[in-house]
Scaffold this motif. Structure first.
Motif, PDB file in Angstrom:
ATOM      1  N   ASP A 172      23.502  -7.006  -1.321  1.00 39.19           N
ATOM      2  CA  ASP A 172      24.891  -7.363  -0.994  1.00 39.19           C
ATOM      3  C   ASP A 172      25.587  -7.843  -2.259  1.00 39.19           C
ATOM      4  O   ASP A 172      25.852  -9.021  -2.431  1.00 39.19           O
ATOM      5  CB  ASP A 172      24.896  -8.463   0.091  1.00 39.19           C
ATOM      6  CG  ASP A 172      26.302  -8.800   0.576  1.00 39.19           C
ATOM      7  OD1 ASP A 172      27.275  -8.165   0.111  1.00 39.19           O
ATOM      8  OD2 ASP A 172      26.429  -9.699   1.417  1.00 39.19           O
ATOM      9  N   ARG A 195      31.505  -3.255  -2.070  1.00 33.97           N
ATOM     10  CA  ARG A 195      30.429  -4.256  -1.997  1.00 33.97           C
ATOM     11  C   ARG A 195      29.408  -3.856  -0.931  1.00 33.97           C
ATOM     12  O   ARG A 195      29.669  -3.003  -0.088  1.00 33.97           O
ATOM     13  CB  ARG A 195      30.980  -5.667  -1.729  1.00 33.97           C
ATOM     14  CG  ARG A 195      31.746  -5.840  -0.444  1.00 33.97           C
ATOM     15  CD  ARG A 195      32.077  -7.320  -0.158  1.00 33.97           C
ATOM     16  NE  ARG A 195      30.861  -8.087   0.154  1.00 33.97           N
ATOM     17  CZ  ARG A 195      30.846  -9.280   0.748  1.00 33.97           C
ATOM     18  NH1 ARG A 195      31.975  -9.851   1.085  1.00 33.97           N
ATOM     19  NH2 ARG A 195      29.720  -9.893   1.005  1.00 33.97           N
ATOM     20  N   MET A 265      24.147  -7.380   9.985  1.00 27.48           N
ATOM     21  CA  MET A 265      24.954  -8.598   9.977  1.00 27.48           C
ATOM     22  C   MET A 265      26.266  -8.288  10.675  1.00 27.48           C
ATOM     23  O   MET A 265      26.842  -7.224  10.492  1.00 27.48           O
ATOM     24  CB  MET A 265      25.217  -9.051   8.549  1.00 27.48           C
ATOM     25  CG  MET A 265      23.950  -9.528   7.896  1.00 27.48           C
ATOM     26  SD  MET A 265      24.254 -10.502   6.434  1.00 27.48           S
ATOM     27  CE  MET A 265      25.232 -11.846   7.072  1.00 27.48           C
ATOM     28  N   GLU A 267      29.669  -9.568  10.393  1.00 29.49           N
ATOM     29  CA  GLU A 267      30.457 -10.455   9.524  1.00 29.49           C
ATOM     30  C   GLU A 267      31.841  -9.890   9.239  1.00 29.49           C
ATOM     31  O   GLU A 267      32.553 -10.375   8.370  1.00 29.49           O
ATOM     32  CB  GLU A 267      29.699 -10.781   8.228  1.00 29.49           C
ATOM     33  CG  GLU A 267      29.197  -9.592   7.453  1.00 29.49           C
ATOM     34  CD  GLU A 267      28.395  -9.981   6.201  1.00 29.49           C
ATOM     35  OE1 GLU A 267      28.419 -11.140   5.777  1.00 29.49           O
ATOM     36  OE2 GLU A 267      27.734  -9.083   5.652  1.00 29.49           O
ATOM     37  N   ARG A 301      37.177 -16.856   0.696  1.00 32.16           N
ATOM     38  CA  ARG A 301      36.232 -17.985   0.681  1.00 32.16           C
ATOM     39  C   ARG A 301      36.024 -18.572  -0.711  1.00 32.16           C
ATOM     40  O   ARG A 301      35.447 -19.636  -0.870  1.00 32.16           O
ATOM     41  CB  ARG A 301      34.891 -17.579   1.329  1.00 32.16           C
ATOM     42  CG  ARG A 301      34.141 -16.524   0.575  1.00 32.16           C
ATOM     43  CD  ARG A 301      33.026 -15.889   1.418  1.00 32.16           C
ATOM     44  NE  ARG A 301      31.715 -16.455   1.139  1.00 32.16           N
ATOM     45  CZ  ARG A 301      30.565 -15.908   1.491  1.00 32.16           C
ATOM     46  NH1 ARG A 301      30.554 -14.775   2.188  1.00 32.16           N
ATOM     47  NH2 ARG A 301      29.428 -16.459   1.196  1.00 32.16           N
TER      48      ARG A 301
HETATM   49 MG    MG Z   1      28.320 -12.224   3.965  1.00 32.76          MG
END
Ligand code: MG
Ligand code: PEP
Length: 376
Positions: A172, A195, A265, A267, A301
């Protein structure tokens, strides 16, 4: 940067203050894993301290005192003693199951970034590894780790964890985790850019090398593979096809491959909305609340200025978590949380009531979360 933090020897560093970043930046996450108190996003900190200053750093409250007066020093030395005493007290939960009073069991596992972090998982009695962020194996070097190097790293973790499940996330990188030798272009919006699985599906050789190493390591323990940043059924099916071909290839080479659980995941908001369809494709969901919050609230973030708006308790996030759990259970698969929110003990009870099957937290948070679960 995350790679600088990963390289820190915790014996030499008692605290970290940064001027940039957010609470879920990877540097902050790694500091938490190393149990180094950290305060992020302190503007112009370096303009206000000089060598020899005494500094108190409160990682819980997120404040820093430079050359505090004696009353503050006393207050914090008492706080520190109380914190250490509480930590010691929690050791009584080592070896205890994570079960509520009415018999609901939660799988309480830990997040790691490097194979050596397993020591802390074992020290705090994590019941497995819920997220191994493999990108840190790729940092602080000038070229890709080879298949054999990766195999050794994954095998070491699987073996050290005995028969306990180790969920290894495929590469990742991108956004705040840049690796020079990948030669990625500078992007206007890296968090929305090239990404994670997007890179893996483009640079197939990189991805195949990692999957081969993971499949080979699966013969030495209980390995699960998890793919980040999924937004579509197509991506999941494509990854599964590649994985199946690799398993065949290895078997033809006479190499043993264990049973591997396959999960993704959750997300991105897209993956939450289509969780019912995705649940038909995989063995488990692990909710990445760090990115899910960033993408749902449209808040970077990494941006220190937005910390006051980055609210992982936002009702939109909590409702999404519930939606994901329900979609998973409808298809008979399990769902957990591996983002930082999973360790938020003010929400533990709510998570258990929502039906989350697993919580994956930084090793140091295993016992505080177990304390919550067994007392609810
Ligand atoms: Mg993440
Ligand atoms: C997340 O996004 O919540 C997550 C666990 O992954 P990372 O923090 O590595 O992006």
């Amino acid at each position: 940067t995350p790679s600088m933090t990963a390289g820190i020897n915790p014996k030499n560093v008692v605290g970290i203050v940064t001027e940039l970043g957010g609470k879920t930046s990877h540097s902050a996450i790694l500091a938490r894993a190393l149990e180094i108190p950290a305060v992020v996003a302190v503007s112009d900190f370096l303009g206000q301290v000089k060598d020899g200053d005494q500094v108190i750093l409160d990682g819980d409250a997120g404040c820093v005192f430079v050359n505090p007066d004696v009353s503050v020093e006393k207050e914090y030395s008492d706080k520190r003693d109380a914190f250490l005493a509480e930590k010691k007290e929690l050791e009584k939960y080592i070896g205890q199951p994570t079960v509520t009073k009415d018999g609901v069991t939660v799988e309480l596992v830990a997040n790691i970034g490097k194979p050596k972090d397993v020591e802390k998982v074992l020290e705090y009695d994590g019941e497995g590894v819920g997220l191994f962020r493999t990108e840190f194996l790729f940092m602080d070097r000038n070229s890709m780790p080879t298949e054999d190097e990766q195999f050794e790293a994954y095998k070491a973790v699987a073996e050290k964890m005995g028969g306990k499940r180790v969920i290894i996330r495929t590469l990742d990188i991108g956004a705040d985790k840049q690796i020079d030798y990948f030669g990625l272009d500078k992007e206007e919006n890296p968090a929305l850019g090239y990404r994670a699985v997007r890179i893996c599906l483009n640079k197939r050789e990189v991805f195949k090398t990692q999957l081969r190493a993971l499949c080979r390591a699966s013969a030495f323990g209980r390995i699960a593979i998890m793919v980040p940043m999924i937004i579509s059924v197509w991506e999941v099916r494509t990854v599964k096809e590649i994985l199946e071909r690799i398993k065949e290839e290895l078997k033809e080479e006479g190499k043993e491959v264990g049973d591997i659980e396959f999960g993704i995941m959750i997300e991105t908001p897209a993956s939450v909305i289509i969780a019912d369809e995705l649940a038909k494709e995989v063995d488990f969901f692990s909710i990445g609340t760090n990115d899910l919050t960033q993408y749902t609230l449209a808040i970077d973030r990494q941006n220190a200025k937005l910390d006051m708006f980055y609210n992982a308790h936002h009702p939109a996030i909590l409702r999404m978590i519930k939606m994901v759990v329900d979609a998973a259970h409808k298809e008979g698969i399990w769902a957990g949380i591996c983002g930082e929110l999973g360790a938020d003990t003010t929400l533990t009870e709510e998570f258990v009531n929502m039906g989350l099957d697993e919580l994956s937290v930084s090793p140091g948070m295993v016992l505080p979360v177990r304390n919550k679960v067994v007392n609810m």
